[in-house]
Motif scaffolding. Structure first.
Motif, PDB file in Angstrom:
ATOM      1  N   VAL A   1      -0.002   5.433  -4.177  1.00  0.00           N
ATOM      2  CA  VAL A   1       0.085   4.018  -5.496  1.00  0.00           C
ATOM      3  C   VAL A   1      -1.585   4.765  -5.854  1.00  0.00           C
ATOM      4  CG1 VAL A   1      -0.453   1.911  -6.881  1.00  0.00           C
ATOM      5  CG2 VAL A   1       1.390   2.248  -4.710  1.00  0.00           C
ATOM      6  N   PRO A   2      -1.897   4.477  -6.927  1.00  0.00           N
ATOM      7  CA  PRO A   2      -3.553   5.081  -7.557  1.00  0.00           C
ATOM      8  C   PRO A   2      -4.041   3.275  -6.852  1.00  0.00           C
ATOM      9  CG  PRO A   2      -1.634   5.305  -9.730  1.00  0.00           C
ATOM     10  CD  PRO A   2      -0.541   4.453  -8.548  1.00  0.00           C
ATOM     11  N   TRP A   3      -5.532   5.045  -6.802  1.00  0.00           N
ATOM     12  CA  TRP A   3      -6.764   3.636  -5.774  1.00  0.00           C
ATOM     13  C   TRP A   3      -6.595   1.994  -6.450  1.00  0.00           C
ATOM     14  CZ3 TRP A   3     -11.112   1.787  -7.377  1.00  0.00           C
ATOM     15  CH2 TRP A   3     -11.435   2.855  -8.369  1.00  0.00           C
ATOM     16  N   LYS A   4      -6.974   1.958  -7.667  1.00  0.00           N
ATOM     17  CA  LYS A   4      -7.445   1.092  -8.284  1.00  0.00           C
ATOM     18  C   LYS A   4      -5.989  -0.151  -8.576  1.00  0.00           C
ATOM     19  CE  LYS A   4      -6.209   2.356 -13.005  1.00  0.00           C
ATOM     20  NZ  LYS A   4      -6.241   3.046 -15.210  1.00  0.00           N
ATOM     21  N   ARG A   5      -4.489   0.095  -8.371  1.00  0.00           N
ATOM     22  CA  ARG A   5      -3.716  -0.328  -8.167  1.00  0.00           C
ATOM     23  C   ARG A   5      -3.199  -0.604  -6.756  1.00  0.00           C
ATOM     24  NH1 ARG A   5       0.242   1.651 -13.014  1.00  0.00           N
ATOM     25  NH2 ARG A   5      -1.394   0.524 -14.956  1.00  0.00           N
ATOM     26  N   ARG A   6      -4.026   0.161  -5.921  1.00  0.00           N
ATOM     27  CA  ARG A   6      -3.182   0.120  -4.333  1.00  0.00           C
ATOM     28  C   ARG A   6      -3.766  -1.692  -3.274  1.00  0.00           C
ATOM     29  NH1 ARG A   6      -4.779   5.056  -1.876  1.00  0.00           N
ATOM     30  NH2 ARG A   6      -4.182   6.346  -3.437  1.00  0.00           N
ATOM     31  N   PRO A   7      -2.798  -2.311  -3.209  1.00  0.00           N
ATOM     32  CA  PRO A   7      -3.264  -3.694  -2.797  1.00  0.00           C
ATOM     33  C   PRO A   7      -3.233  -3.257  -1.336  1.00  0.00           C
ATOM     34  CG  PRO A   7      -1.019  -4.107  -3.160  1.00  0.00           C
ATOM     35  CD  PRO A   7      -1.769  -2.766  -3.739  1.00  0.00           C
ATOM     36  N   ARG A   8      -4.091  -4.164  -0.491  1.00  0.00           N
ATOM     37  CA  ARG A   8      -4.197  -4.735   1.140  1.00  0.00           C
ATOM     38  C   ARG A   8      -2.939  -5.416   0.929  1.00  0.00           C
ATOM     39  NH1 ARG A   8      -7.990  -2.640   3.444  1.00  0.00           N
ATOM     40  NH2 ARG A   8     -10.054  -1.728   2.428  1.00  0.00           N
ATOM     41  N   LEU A   9      -1.734  -4.904   2.347  1.00  0.00           N
ATOM     42  CA  LEU A   9      -0.905  -5.931   2.236  1.00  0.00           C
ATOM     43  C   LEU A   9      -0.844  -6.460   3.896  1.00  0.00           C
ATOM     44  CD1 LEU A   9       2.458  -3.953   0.816  1.00  0.00           C
ATOM     45  CD2 LEU A   9       1.237  -5.223   0.123  1.00  0.00           C
ATOM     46  N   LYS A  10      -0.665  -7.351   3.711  1.00  0.00           N
ATOM     47  CA  LYS A  10      -0.391  -8.338   5.603  1.00  0.00           C
ATOM     48  C   LYS A  10       0.965  -8.039   6.059  1.00  0.00           C
ATOM     49  CE  LYS A  10      -3.390 -11.952   4.120  1.00  0.00           C
ATOM     50  NZ  LYS A  10      -3.580 -13.483   4.406  1.00  0.00           N
ATOM     51  N   PRO A  11       0.435  -6.990   7.122  1.00  0.00           N
ATOM     52  CA  PRO A  11       2.436  -6.939   7.868  1.00  0.00           C
ATOM     53  C   PRO A  11       2.756  -8.470   7.955  1.00  0.00           C
ATOM     54  CG  PRO A  11      -0.201  -6.061   9.477  1.00  0.00           C
ATOM     55  CD  PRO A  11      -0.359  -7.005   7.764  1.00  0.00           C
ATOM     56  N   GLU A  12       2.574  -9.914   7.391  1.00  0.00           N
ATOM     57  CA  GLU A  12       2.928 -10.433   8.482  1.00  0.00           C
ATOM     58  C   GLU A  12       3.758 -10.747   6.663  1.00  0.00           C
ATOM     59  OE1 GLU A  12       0.419 -14.857   6.777  1.00  0.00           O
ATOM     60  OE2 GLU A  12      -0.442 -13.209   7.874  1.00  0.00           O
ATOM     61  N   LEU A  13       3.911 -10.339   6.172  1.00  0.00           N
ATOM     62  CA  LEU A  13       4.153 -10.434   4.602  1.00  0.00           C
ATOM     63  C   LEU A  13       5.642  -9.499   4.624  1.00  0.00           C
ATOM     64  CD1 LEU A  13       4.586 -12.248   1.925  1.00  0.00           C
ATOM     65  CD2 LEU A  13       2.917  -9.723   1.220  1.00  0.00           C
ATOM     66  N   LEU A  14       5.287  -8.309   5.318  1.00  0.00           N
ATOM     67  CA  LEU A  14       6.916  -7.357   4.925  1.00  0.00           C
ATOM     68  C   LEU A  14       7.059  -7.614   6.369  1.00  0.00           C
ATOM     69  CD1 LEU A  14       4.750  -4.090   4.378  1.00  0.00           C
ATOM     70  CD2 LEU A  14       5.835  -5.768   2.749  1.00  0.00           C
ATOM     71  N   THR A  15       6.688  -8.202   7.069  1.00  0.00           N
ATOM     72  CA  THR A  15       8.035  -8.665   8.341  1.00  0.00           C
ATOM     73  C   THR A  15       9.075 -10.177   7.702  1.00  0.00           C
ATOM     74  OG1 THR A  15       5.992  -8.327  10.254  1.00  0.00           O
ATOM     75  CG2 THR A  15       8.225  -9.856  10.617  1.00  0.00           C
ATOM     76  N   PHE A  16       8.146 -10.575   7.352  1.00  0.00           N
ATOM     77  CA  PHE A  16       8.845 -12.000   5.856  1.00  0.00           C
ATOM     78  C   PHE A  16      10.491 -11.530   5.840  1.00  0.00           C
ATOM     79  CE2 PHE A  16       9.303 -14.167   2.402  1.00  0.00           C
ATOM     80  CZ  PHE A  16      10.453 -15.601   3.064  1.00  0.00           C
ATOM     81  N   TYR A  17       9.816 -10.163   4.664  1.00  0.00           N
ATOM     82  CA  TYR A  17      10.645  -9.565   4.011  1.00  0.00           C
ATOM     83  C   TYR A  17      12.147  -9.156   4.929  1.00  0.00           C
ATOM     84  CZ  TYR A  17       8.849 -11.153  -0.803  1.00  0.00           C
ATOM     85  OH  TYR A  17       8.429 -11.436  -1.539  1.00  0.00           O
ATOM     86  N   ALA A  18      11.301  -8.239   5.734  1.00  0.00           N
ATOM     87  CA  ALA A  18      12.521  -7.503   6.867  1.00  0.00           C
ATOM     88  C   ALA A  18      13.343  -9.039   7.377  1.00  0.00           C
ATOM     89  CB  ALA A  18      12.250  -7.032   7.809  1.00  0.00           C
ATOM     90  N   GLU A  19      12.731  -9.789   7.355  1.00  0.00           N
ATOM     91  CA  GLU A  19      13.721 -10.789   8.425  1.00  0.00           C
ATOM     92  C   GLU A  19      14.888 -11.708   7.827  1.00  0.00           C
ATOM     93  OE1 GLU A  19      10.693 -12.544  10.905  1.00  0.00           O
ATOM     94  OE2 GLU A  19      10.761 -10.868  12.662  1.00  0.00           O
ATOM     95  N   ARG A  20      14.165 -12.529   6.347  1.00  0.00           N
ATOM     96  CA  ARG A  20      14.779 -13.367   5.692  1.00  0.00           C
ATOM     97  C   ARG A  20      15.659 -12.589   4.585  1.00  0.00           C
ATOM     98  NH1 ARG A  20      14.131 -18.483   8.110  1.00  0.00           N
ATOM     99  NH2 ARG A  20      12.590 -18.476   9.097  1.00  0.00           N
ATOM    100  N   PHE A  21      15.094 -11.489   4.094  1.00  0.00           N
ATOM    101  CA  PHE A  21      16.093 -10.216   3.142  1.00  0.00           C
ATOM    102  C   PHE A  21      16.538  -9.186   3.914  1.00  0.00           C
ATOM    103  CE2 PHE A  21      13.375 -13.462   1.104  1.00  0.00           C
ATOM    104  CZ  PHE A  21      14.382 -14.299   0.205  1.00  0.00           C
ATOM    105  N   PRO A  22      17.131  -9.400   4.817  1.00  0.00           N
ATOM    106  CA  PRO A  22      18.135  -7.916   4.713  1.00  0.00           C
ATOM    107  C   PRO A  22      18.889  -7.708   3.752  1.00  0.00           C
ATOM    108  CG  PRO A  22      18.889  -9.875   6.136  1.00  0.00           C
ATOM    109  CD  PRO A  22      17.578 -10.673   5.363  1.00  0.00           C
TER     110      PRO A  22
END
Length: 274
Positions: free
Chosen positions: A126-147
């Motif tokens: 992702v281009p640096w000007k659009r590259r967000p910082r993602l909290k691990p807990e957010l991706l864990t939530f999606y992995a667990e809740r939306f398989p």
């Protein structure tokens, strides 16, 4: 109104889900439309996350609205009361290997992931000007809740957020008879609180190409000049309802069963939690 990777404020959300046959191969698909006004409070790049009830998405399934950036606005106009101000194809058993696809769509750099755990390793694309910082807990939530859900991470910068066009994407749903639009709410970058009551400011719209031809829904005034491919993914008629004016609802998505939609019974729209 949606899930963001960093602090943000969202308003005027329009959500659409339509059930129809694919205009080229005739398979049963759903079409998702999504648009809101975003105020980025993160002090840097940000992103919104959308979960779609399908195993796999490709960039080719995103439909460009081109100059017709009012496609969702026209659906709202069709169902809004005058006094309201408004801002089956079968899957192969094995399926493709999980990957992350990165591409440009309107003002977004979009990461499509079959597995949210693959997103961090792809962020460097992702281009640096659009590259967000993602909290691990957010991706864990999606992995667990939306398989078995595809995840779209739509990255934007401060200037882009206010001029984004509607997102329009078609997909093969897990359950063709349940129409769902993503509406989980968390604007801090963390995982959403599923027990919270959250403020809503949503137009929620649905359509079906199997709806009765006589008296169902409201006609949508599409312009005659609209490109044929875009028009083939849009409905002739829609039903919808506004949720807002200080209202709060339990955190979740909006959904309706297809038979309730055909009956025009919007009181059967559910607030669904994973």
């Amino acid at each position: 109104m949606c899930i963001s990777a960093g602090d943000a404020a969202f308003s005027g959300t329009v959500l659409y889900c339509g059930r129809q046959r694919h205009p080229e191969d005739g398979g049963l698909i759903h079409v998702l439309g999504y648009q809101n006004t975003a105020e980025n409070l993160a002090g840097g790049p940000n992103a919104m996350l959308l979960h779609l009830p399908t195993r796999h998405l490709t960039p080719e399934q995103f439909i460009s609205v081109g100059s017709d950036d009012d496609v969702l606005r026209r659906m709202v106009d069709a169902v809004a009361p005058p006094e309201v101000e408004t801002d089956g194809m079968d899957w192969m058993d094995a399926g493709p290997e999980p990957v992350v696809r990165v591409f440009e769509h309107d003002v977004y750099t979009v990461l499509l992931a079959d597995d949210p755990g693959l997103i961090p390793a792809a962020l460097h694309r992702v281009p640096w000007k659009r590259r967000p910082r993602l909290k691990p807990e957010l991706l864990t939530f999606y992995a667990e809740r939306f398989p078995d859900h595809a995840i779209a991470l739509c990255c934007f910068d401060n200037a882009d957020a206010k001029r984004a066009k509607p997102l329009l994407v078609w997909y093969q749903p897990h359950d063709p008879d349940r129409l769902t639009v993503p509406a989980l709410d968390s604007h801090t970058g963390g995982a959403p609180d599923l027990d919270a009551d959250v403020p809503v400011d949503h137009w929620v719209l649905f359509s079906s190409d199997e709806a009765p031809s006589d008296g169902w829904g409201a006609p949508v005034a599409h312009p005659e000049r609209m490109r044929h491919r875009l028009r083939s993914f849009l409905p002739d008629r829609v039903v919808g309802r506004y949720y807002g004016d200080g209202q709060t609802l339990r955190n979740g998505d909006f959904g309706i069963r297809h038979h309730d939609l055909l009956a025009g019974d919007l009181d059967r729209v559910e607030r669904r939690r994973p």
